[in-house]
Design an enzyme around this catalytic site. Structure first.
Site, PDB file in Angstrom:
ATOM      1  N   HIS A 234      10.998  18.847  34.479  1.00  0.00           N
ATOM      2  CA  HIS A 234      11.688  19.053  33.214  1.00  0.00           C
ATOM      3  C   HIS A 234      12.494  17.821  32.791  1.00  0.00           C
ATOM      4  CE1 HIS A 234      15.259  20.427  35.666  1.00  0.00           C
ATOM      5  NE2 HIS A 234      15.914  19.856  34.675  1.00  0.00           N
TER       6      HIS A 234
ATOM      7  N   ASP B 113       8.201  22.414  39.232  1.00  0.00           N
ATOM      8  CA  ASP B 113       9.209  21.603  38.549  1.00  0.00           C
ATOM      9  C   ASP B 113       9.435  20.271  39.258  1.00  0.00           C
ATOM     10  OD1 ASP B 113      10.978  20.899  36.574  1.00  0.00           O
ATOM     11  OD2 ASP B 113      12.701  21.861  37.532  1.00  0.00           O
TER      12      ASP B 113
ATOM     13  N   SER C 280      19.799  17.134  37.644  1.00  0.00           N
ATOM     14  CA  SER C 280      18.428  17.532  37.953  1.00  0.00           C
ATOM     15  C   SER C 280      17.607  16.352  38.448  1.00  0.00           C
ATOM     16  CB  SER C 280      17.740  18.120  36.720  1.00  0.00           C
ATOM     17  OG  SER C 280      18.072  19.458  36.545  1.00  0.00           O
TER      18      SER C 280
END
Length: 446
Positions: A168, A201, A290
Site C-alpha cells: 500500500h 501487503d 508502514s
C-alpha cells in the site's frame, strides 16, 4: 475499529479459505495535484456520519500535504492489550562481524540468526545502541503522481539496493507514479518496483544506481519471539524520518485483515484481501511507519510494520488518526519468503487449503469454543484429499487455536507452499487430527 494506510491504497480482494469479508478497518489516503516535493504532514481522517470504534489502521505511507482525505474500508479482529516497557542501566555491545542480512532469495534459516547487537540484559535493552545499528537500514519512501501520492517506510533487504516495504506504500500514487527513497544519511535515489503482492501487503522496490555502501538489515526469526518481549519500531511516521519508538510484543498470531483500493481508478482489482497472522505491539506506530522495521533488542528484523488501531471520528468532529498503543506487523518469516519470490519472479504464490468457512461455535466437552466451520470443500484440494467435509469445525492449526474464519485464513497464509500442517478438526462432537500438505493456490482462484 478503524484502519488507515499512510501511503498507498490497496486493491480489495478476497481470501481463499474463508467467506469472512465484513469490513472492520478504516484506511485513508490523501490525493493531491503533483507537487515538486510533497511535504510530510499528519494524516487527518475524514469525518464520518456515524461514530467508529477503535480498529486497526494501516500506518503506512502518509500522503503529502496539498491533499484531500479518502477513506478505504478495512477489516480486523483485535484485542486490546495494555503494555509499558521500562528499562534502566543496561549495557550493549555492537558486533562488527555481523553487518548484513541473509541472501534475498535464501529460505528461512533453521538455526538462530546472529544478532548485530548483544545486550547484557535482553529484557531491558540499551535502545540507543540498537537504534544506532538499525537506523541505517531503514529508509523513507515518497510516491508521487498526477493522481496523488503518499509517504512510508522501508527496510534495506540486500546490498544490491532492494527495499522491502508494504504494497500500500508503493501503490499510493497509482500507475505511473514516481518512487524516491531517502536513506538515513539523507541521500535520495529513484526506485522502481521489482514486484508486489497485494494479498500480503508486501512489495519490493529497487534503487536506481544504488550506492555500494548500503547496510542490509539483519533478519531474525519471528518464531522465537514471545509475548512481553521488548521491541523497537523504526520508520518515517508523519514524515519524521528516522523515528524510533519502543514497546513490547503485546500478542502473537493476531488475525487482522484489510482491504483498500488503489488511487488509480483504472487499476485492476484483485480478489484476495490482506490477511495477516500479525505481531501486535505497543510500540508507537503512526501514519508513515508502514513498511518500516519492527526489531528486537539485538537489532534483528522481526516484522514489517503495516497497520495500527486508531479511534475514528465521531459525528461532526475531526480526529487525527494516530497511535493508541495497538500496532501490527507482518512476521519477518512471511515477509522474507514473499520478498524472495518477488525478487526471483516478480510475483508470489500462496498456500491453498481448499475450503470456505464461517465463524461458528462447537462443543468441547462440557464447554463450548469458537471455531472455523467449513461451508465448502473444493474437490481435489488438500482438504478434500484429507477427508474434510462441510460442517467440520477446525479449532487449531499446528497447535495454534482457531477461533473463526479469519483466524484460519491467517494461519494458512503464514505458511509456504509445500508445508505440512496438522489440523485439529471436530466432527459430531469428536475431535481428531488431520495431516495434510498445502499446495499452491490455483490461478483460477486468484
Amino acid at each position: 475499529m478503524t484502519q488507515q494506510p499512510d501511503a498507498a491504497p490497496h486493491d480489495p480482494s478476497q481470501h481463499d479459505v474463508s467467506e469472512h469479508t465484513a469490513p472492520l478497518w478504516y484506511e485513508q489516503t490523501q490525493t493531491q495535484m503533483p507537487p515538486q516535493y510533497p511535504a510530510y504532514s499528519p494524516v487527518v481522517p475524514q469525518s464520518t456520519a456515524e461514530p467508529r470504534a477503535a480498529a486497526p489502521a494501516q500506518p503506512g505511507a502518509k500522503s503529502p500535504q496539498p491533499a484531500r482525505p479518502r477513506r478505504l474500508a478495512e477489516s480486523a479482529a483485535i484485542a486490546l492489550v495494555a503494555a509499558v516497557l521500562a528499562s534502566t542501566g543496561t549495557y550493549a555491545l555492537t558486533r562488527d562481524d555481523v553487518t548484513s542480512s541473509p541472501a534475498a532469495q535464501a529460505p528461512a534459516s533453521t538455526s538462530a540468526p546472529s544478532s548485530p547487537v548483544v545486550q547484557a540484559n535482553a529484557l531491558a535493552p540499551n535502545w540507543s545502541v540498537t537504534a544506532g545499528v538499525v537506523s541505517p537500514s531503514v529508509v523513507a519512501i515518497t510516491v508521487t503522481s498526477g493522481q496523488g501520492g503518499g509517504q512510508g517506510s522501508g527496510v534495506i533487504f540486500d546490498t544490491q539496493g532492494r527495499i522491502l516495504t508494504n504494497n500500500h506504500v508503493v501503490a499510493a500514487g497509482g500507475s505511473g507514479s514516481k518512487i524516491s527513497v531517502t536513506l538515513n544519511d539523507k541521500r535520495t535515489y529513484d526506485a522502481t518496483v521489482v514486484g508486489t503482492d497485494p494479498s500480503t501487503d508486501l512489495a519490493v522496490i529497487k534503487l536506481t544506481n544504488a550506492p555500494s555502501d548500503l547496510k542490509a538489515i539483519a533478519l531474525g526469526d519471528a518464531n522465537t519471539i514471545k509475548v512481553g518481549d521488548p521491541v523497537m519500531a523504526v520508520g518515517n511516521p508523519l514524515g519524521l524520518a528516522g523515528t524510533v519508538t519502543t514497546g513490547i510484543v503485546s500478542a502473537l498470531n493476531r488475525p487482522v485483515t484489510t482491504s483498500d483500493q488503489s488511487s488509480d481508478p483504472n487499476a485492476q482489482q484483485t480478489a484476495d484481501p490482506v490477511v495477516t497472522n500479525a505481531i501486535q505491539t505497543s510500540a508507537a506506530i503512526n501514519p508513515g511507519n508502514s513498511g518500516g522495521a519492527l526489531v528486537n533488542g539485538g537489532g534483528q528484523l522481526i516484522g514489517i510494520n503495516s497497520a495500527i488501531a486508531s479511534l475514528g471520528s465521531s459525528s461532526g468532529s475531526s480526529s487525527q488518526a494516530g497511535n493508541i498503543g495497538i500496532g501490527f506487523a507482518i512476521p519477518v518469516n512471511e515477509a522474507r519468503s514473499i520478498a524472495g519470490q518477488l525478487i526471483s519472479s516478480g510475483k508470489a504464490t500462496h498456500p491453498y487449503l481448499g475450503v470456505a468457512s464461517k465463524d461458528g461455535v462447537v462443543a468441547d466437552g462440557s464447554a463450548k469454543r469458537a471455531a472455523a466451520v467449513l461451508t465448502n470443500v473444493v474437490s481435489g484440494t488438500p482438504a478434500d484429499k484429507a477427508g474434510l467435509q462441510a460442517g467440520d469445525a477446525i479449532v487449531a492449526v499446528d497447535g495454534n487455536s482457531i477461533d473463526g474464519s479469519l483466524s484460519l485464513v491467517a494461519q494458512v497464509r503464514q505458511h509456504t507452499v509445500g508445508d505440512k500442517v496438522t489440523l485439529k478438526v471436530v466432527r459430531d462432537g469428536q475431535g481428531r487430527d488431520v495431516n495434510l500438505a498445502l499446495v499452491a493456490k490455483p490461478s483460477t482462484n486468484q
